[in-house]
Design a protein around this motif. Sequence first.
Motif, mmCIF file in Angstrom:
data_model
loop_
_atom_site.group_PDB
_atom_site.id
_atom_site.type_symbol
_atom_site.label_atom_id
_atom_site.label_comp_id
_atom_site.label_asym_id
_atom_site.label_seq_id
_atom_site.Cartn_x
_atom_site.Cartn_y
_atom_site.Cartn_z
ATOM 1 N N MET A 21 0.864 -1.175 0.000
ATOM 2 C CA MET A 21 0.000 0.000 0.000
ATOM 3 C C MET A 21 0.907 1.233 0.000
ATOM 4 O O MET A 21 2.044 1.174 0.471
ATOM 5 N N THR A 22 0.387 2.347 -0.545
ATOM 6 C CA THR A 22 1.130 3.603 -0.541
ATOM 7 C C THR A 22 0.480 4.556 0.447
ATOM 8 O O THR A 22 -0.727 4.797 0.378
ATOM 9 N N PHE A 23 1.276 5.074 1.367
ATOM 10 C CA PHE A 23 0.825 5.970 2.419
ATOM 11 C C PHE A 23 1.146 7.404 1.973
ATOM 12 O O PHE A 23 2.305 7.808 1.951
ATOM 13 N N HIS A 24 0.112 8.142 1.577
ATOM 14 C CA HIS A 24 0.268 9.551 1.225
ATOM 15 C C HIS A 24 -0.027 10.369 2.475
ATOM 16 O O HIS A 24 -1.163 10.382 2.964
ATOM 17 N N THR A 25 0.970 11.033 3.026
ATOM 18 C CA THR A 25 0.787 11.788 4.260
ATOM 19 C C THR A 25 1.280 13.217 4.081
ATOM 20 O O THR A 25 2.307 13.451 3.448
ATOM 21 N N ARG A 26 0.502 14.181 4.646
ATOM 22 C CA ARG A 26 0.864 15.594 4.631
ATOM 23 C C ARG A 26 0.699 16.114 6.059
ATOM 24 O O ARG A 26 -0.428 16.334 6.533
ATOM 25 N N THR A 27 1.807 16.265 6.772
ATOM 26 C CA THR A 27 1.730 16.617 8.193
ATOM 27 C C THR A 27 2.185 18.056 8.422
ATOM 28 O O THR A 27 3.114 18.545 7.785
ATOM 29 N N THR A 28 1.492 18.696 9.386
ATOM 30 C CA THR A 28 1.895 20.033 9.853
ATOM 31 C C THR A 28 1.949 20.007 11.377
ATOM 32 O O THR A 28 2.934 19.585 11.953
ATOM 33 N N THR A 29 0.850 20.444 12.021
ATOM 34 C CA THR A 29 0.848 20.503 13.492
ATOM 35 C C THR A 29 0.457 19.177 14.120
ATOM 36 O O THR A 29 0.735 18.951 15.301
ATOM 37 N N ASP A 30 -0.226 18.309 13.382
ATOM 38 C CA ASP A 30 -0.613 16.996 13.901
ATOM 39 C C ASP A 30 0.121 15.893 13.153
ATOM 40 O O ASP A 30 0.709 16.114 12.092
ATOM 41 N N ASP A 31 0.034 14.701 13.722
ATOM 42 C CA ASP A 31 0.663 13.540 13.107
ATOM 43 C C ASP A 31 -0.336 12.824 12.200
ATOM 44 O O ASP A 31 -1.551 13.000 12.314
ATOM 45 N N ASP A 32 0.177 11.987 11.301
ATOM 46 C CA ASP A 32 -0.644 11.079 10.497
ATOM 47 C C ASP A 32 -0.201 9.659 10.797
ATOM 48 O O ASP A 32 1.007 9.394 10.947
ATOM 49 N N GLY A 33 -1.171 8.757 10.849
ATOM 50 C CA GLY A 33 -0.821 7.374 11.142
ATOM 51 C C GLY A 33 -1.694 6.375 10.420
ATOM 52 O O GLY A 33 -2.793 6.703 9.945
ATOM 53 N N VAL A 34 -1.218 5.157 10.309
ATOM 54 C CA VAL A 34 -1.963 4.074 9.689
ATOM 55 C C VAL A 34 -1.568 2.768 10.375
ATOM 56 O O VAL A 34 -0.433 2.614 10.834
ATOM 57 N N ILE A 35 -2.515 1.846 10.475
ATOM 58 C CA ILE A 35 -2.267 0.509 11.022
ATOM 59 C C ILE A 35 -2.537 -0.505 9.917
ATOM 60 O O ILE A 35 -3.615 -0.487 9.305
ATOM 61 N N LEU A 36 -1.562 -1.345 9.641
ATOM 62 C CA LEU A 36 -1.695 -2.383 8.622
ATOM 63 C C LEU A 36 -1.728 -3.752 9.305
ATOM 64 O O LEU A 36 -0.795 -4.113 10.026
ATOM 65 N N TYR A 37 -2.818 -4.478 9.101
ATOM 66 C CA TYR A 37 -2.921 -5.841 9.616
ATOM 67 C C TYR A 37 -2.407 -6.803 8.550
ATOM 68 O O TYR A 37 -2.721 -6.657 7.366
ATOM 69 N N TRP A 38 -1.634 -7.801 8.971
ATOM 70 C CA TRP A 38 -1.023 -8.708 8.009
ATOM 71 C C TRP A 38 -1.118 -10.145 8.492
ATOM 72 O O TRP A 38 -1.289 -10.404 9.678
ATOM 73 N N THR A 39 -0.970 -11.051 7.548
ATOM 74 C CA THR A 39 -0.864 -12.467 7.866
ATOM 75 C C THR A 39 0.119 -13.103 6.901
ATOM 76 O O THR A 39 0.361 -12.569 5.814
ATOM 77 N N GLU A 40 0.701 -14.202 7.297
ATOM 78 C CA GLU A 40 1.664 -14.880 6.432
ATOM 79 C C GLU A 40 0.992 -15.390 5.174
ATOM 80 O O GLU A 40 -0.166 -15.791 5.186
ATOM 81 N N GLY A 41 1.728 -15.396 4.076
ATOM 82 C CA GLY A 41 1.201 -15.937 2.833
ATOM 83 C C GLY A 41 1.499 -15.025 1.669
ATOM 84 O O GLY A 41 2.241 -14.054 1.771
ATOM 85 N N ASN A 42 0.886 -15.330 0.536
ATOM 86 C CA ASN A 42 1.047 -14.562 -0.682
ATOM 87 C C ASN A 42 -0.323 -14.230 -1.247
ATOM 88 O O ASN A 42 -1.325 -14.822 -0.842
ATOM 89 N N PRO A 43 -0.417 -13.286 -2.178
ATOM 90 C CA PRO A 43 -1.717 -12.931 -2.738
ATOM 91 C C PRO A 43 -2.446 -14.156 -3.279
ATOM 92 O O PRO A 43 -1.853 -15.004 -3.939
ATOM 93 N N GLY A 44 -3.739 -14.238 -2.989
ATOM 94 C CA GLY A 44 -4.534 -15.371 -3.436
ATOM 95 C C GLY A 44 -4.645 -16.459 -2.411
ATOM 96 O O GLY A 44 -5.504 -17.316 -2.483
ATOM 97 N N GLN A 45 -3.761 -16.464 -1.400
ATOM 98 C CA GLN A 45 -3.828 -17.493 -0.375
ATOM 99 C C GLN A 45 -4.770 -17.099 0.749
ATOM 100 O O GLN A 45 -5.201 -17.919 1.520
ATOM 101 N N SER A 46 -5.040 -15.827 0.898
ATOM 102 C CA SER A 46 -5.860 -15.366 2.001
ATOM 103 C C SER A 46 -7.253 -15.046 1.525
ATOM 104 O O SER A 46 -7.475 -14.489 0.468
ATOM 105 N N GLY A 47 -8.220 -15.393 2.325
ATOM 106 C CA GLY A 47 -9.596 -15.081 1.999
ATOM 107 C C GLY A 47 -9.968 -13.673 2.339
ATOM 108 O O GLY A 47 -11.048 -13.209 2.003
#
Length: 988
Positions: free
Chosen positions: A616-642
Amino acid sequence: MSKRTHKKVTRFSILGQRLRGFTALELLMALGIVAITAGTTIPLYRQFQAYSDLDTATEHLVQAIRAAKSLSQTGEHDSAWGVYFPEGTLYAGEQYAVRNEGYDVDFQLPSTIETDGMTEVTFSRLEALPNVIGTLCVFSTITDRSRSLSIDRLGTVTVSGIQVGICGTEIPGGSSGGDSGGGETDGSSGGETSGDTSGTTGGDTSGTTGGDTSGTTGGDTSGTTGGDTSGTTGGDTSGTTGGDTSGTTGGDTSGTTGGDTSGTTGGDTSGTTGGDTSGTTGGTTGGTTGGDDGGGYSCDDRFQVTSTNGTVVTRGTSDVTVKVLGSEITYGSGGPNIPVRISASTDGGTAWSNLFSGNPVSALNTEVLSNIPASANFKLRFNGRYSWMFNKTYTSGDGDGHVYVLRNGDRAPDYTAFGNQQSLTSFLRPYIGSNRKVNIGAKDLLFLVELGSLNQSSSDFQDAVVLVTFTEKATSCTTASKPRLKVSFNRLQNTGNGDMKNAVLVGPSKLAFAEEQWIPLVDAAGNTIVDNGLVEDVKGFALERGSGWVRIIAHGSHANSSGKEIVDARVLFNHAVITSTVNEVDQNISENPVDSHIDDTTSGDEFEPGPNAKSMTFHTRTTTDDDGVILYWTEGNPGQSGSSSSSSSSSSSSAGNAVSDPCYVPFTVSEGGTVTLDAKADVTVRVAGAESTYKVRGPRVNMRSRISFDNGATWKQLFGYRSMRGGEFATFSDVPVNANILMSFNGRYSWVFNKNVTSGSGDNQVRVLKKGETFSGLSALVQGGGMKGYLRNLIDDNGLFNGGSRDVLYMVEMGDLSTADYHDAVVTLSIDKPLSSGGCGATSSSSSSSSSSNSSSSSSSLPANQDSDSDGIVNSADLCPLSTNLPEDVPTEYMTSGRLAFTKKKPRNGYAIMYEGPRTRVSAYTIDDTRGCTCEQLLNAIQGVGYHRFEEYPSLYRQMQNLFGFYIDSSRRFGCSESLIEMVQDSR
């Protein structure tokens, strides 16, 4: 009679007069001619003899290696065989130290030859696979010539031509300084001998026009065309067009085509063609052009040294310890001491920091530079100053000859100390062994410095002698086969007091990672790394690793709104997929990240998924506050996860409450090996491989298996209760909660052997492991090198099961436990959230447990009881399950007598017919005998072309690959031989 005698006497007398007529001058001229001839021919003869000895030694060692492979493959004396290189000894045993000396065979090496690098190699019995891979250096002690022998994972030996130096490594100087003989600074005709730095035509070794080694065009330092970094033509080593090493097209930094960052073709970040996993052009795994993975650095490789001039680039996050072993330089012989000061740089010399508080160095001074990320260009700068009369500064990596770098195993020079000073040897004595070889750690470097002039009378290289040690930071080391991520900064722009840098600082200790440096998500044992916090106020991204999630913060919080940071950064996962993307909360929340609107205002944040679930690409533009994102992941490759590849949502949940794997079903494994489900699940049984014989090298024992879900009260036969081969799988849907799963294995050969072993009883004939688990003796099996490939792929170098969190491994030994190898049957059990309940089902199971090879991994997606290529052989028994075309294209000319091929498609008992000879008579063989492969497919498999499953039978596959090239060519022209068909048939 007397007359003839008289004539004879007269002839001798005349001859005698001629001899007495030689003058002293003539005699001296004759002796001079002899001396000149001897002076010319003797050195030539010595050189010829040295080359001959080098060739002889190389040939002997190659013969010994091949003999060891052959004897191991045939199981001679029921033993593995190997070669001890320093003595040229072929031995029987797992190691040279514990060999059976009665079977030693000496391939005697000439007395002028020594070896460096690998000490010994042992080939596993029957499979003949080497226990180590690497390079052996064979070199002459009377010349500066050598040859390299490389052994790959299949035991194939590759021999280099004759090289200058000890396998390409230049050794500084002779006994009393000086490079060789000639100008050190400005020789007209380049080369290492007369003109080290800036010869008009030269370079470091012998290139005609520049070049670090022998490149025709380009050069490492100052070649007219090319250059080390971004020259269109040139390259660091020998690439014809660009490339850091030898790539035909591309380049490490900014080559026109290819490249790691933004090449048009391939590349890890934004290549037009390529992709993340396995694109033919580029890609993360192993694409032909560009690509990232396959490039994972070894956990033990903390740095690379590009040459003896001291260019050092870190390959992982490390602490760097600088220790002074000694320093002695005086102003003139017996004059006053000259103080020496050292400073260090980690960015190639742009910024410097004084070591030891800027004080003059003395022996045993030590300082640690902490948290140095990968790709740091490490340099040391040495300054010696005495009043106004002496002030010299030299830097490692500059190539001026004043700083040499030695690694473990290099030969230490033996310079005569200037005046009455301590010698270089006195400083190095604890670190050099026999033959003056350097004996330091694999992650250590020795810097030898000469601050005076470079000449034979005064150079001694002990003005400063420094030991540098690189120590990897905990939880910073990545393994190419385990889940990890990296960040690429596609755009970074600061205004005002914005201070964002292209770096990632991980956890509360601010563990530093450079752009494009892999960040591990699990440790060596396969356990998820949990950082328990982060530091937001850092110059770069702050990142925290949790149980199945990562949290990324771009820190704004600038004192006024004039400060802004604009960043577009791509987060790429390897051996893991993103299951969901969640916004941060409170002051760390990103503004409008899912409105598909990106601009440079503070509301222009965006979470851009893709191109698949790995990034994923995180586009962030910060000034006085922060920007954040949480990425949930699991082992495997594309197509293996439902799970969806990247669903975006807004949530106030903390990352710590995340479920690490949405496909996971809780289960336990008892000490005895009973698997108990704590929820309903889909259960998949996969056979990685099975190979057992009746006694040593005896007939094959047929291995069959059953499964029980009620603690052994009832049993279900697996795979038709046929003999297991490898690649079979079966899925059981909606297995109820509290089910107690047992596996039973039967080994049988006729009436002489019939044995059952069952999990759950604690019987050590069956070992049951979860992810990251091992048992006593398994690590020794790994190190011994005799483990079957289908089992070795499931066990890491430490003897730990490297499957997924939903996998269970069964290892079966039918014979005596004192000689157990646990490869008689190897089966994995995958436990997944049931598809009927909206879960992932069997398709989500981790790739590590699916099979023992890429080939069988692909075959597991084929229905086991179907015949995908319509050749009469079901997929589970078909070693060539795709595209078995009948009639085939072999033979290409005409079929000769005794040769076989599938020349027609004619049914007989449901099978296609194999024909024999020029009249195409029906042979005794069918496609069932060839395991579902035509003659053409067998030949393709031998040459590594097309899809097949022969990797599951390494002994058979190795046998096939050992066939001569002309045999393959003649088989394509005239049909396959009966012996090839029988080789495949007998493997049953």
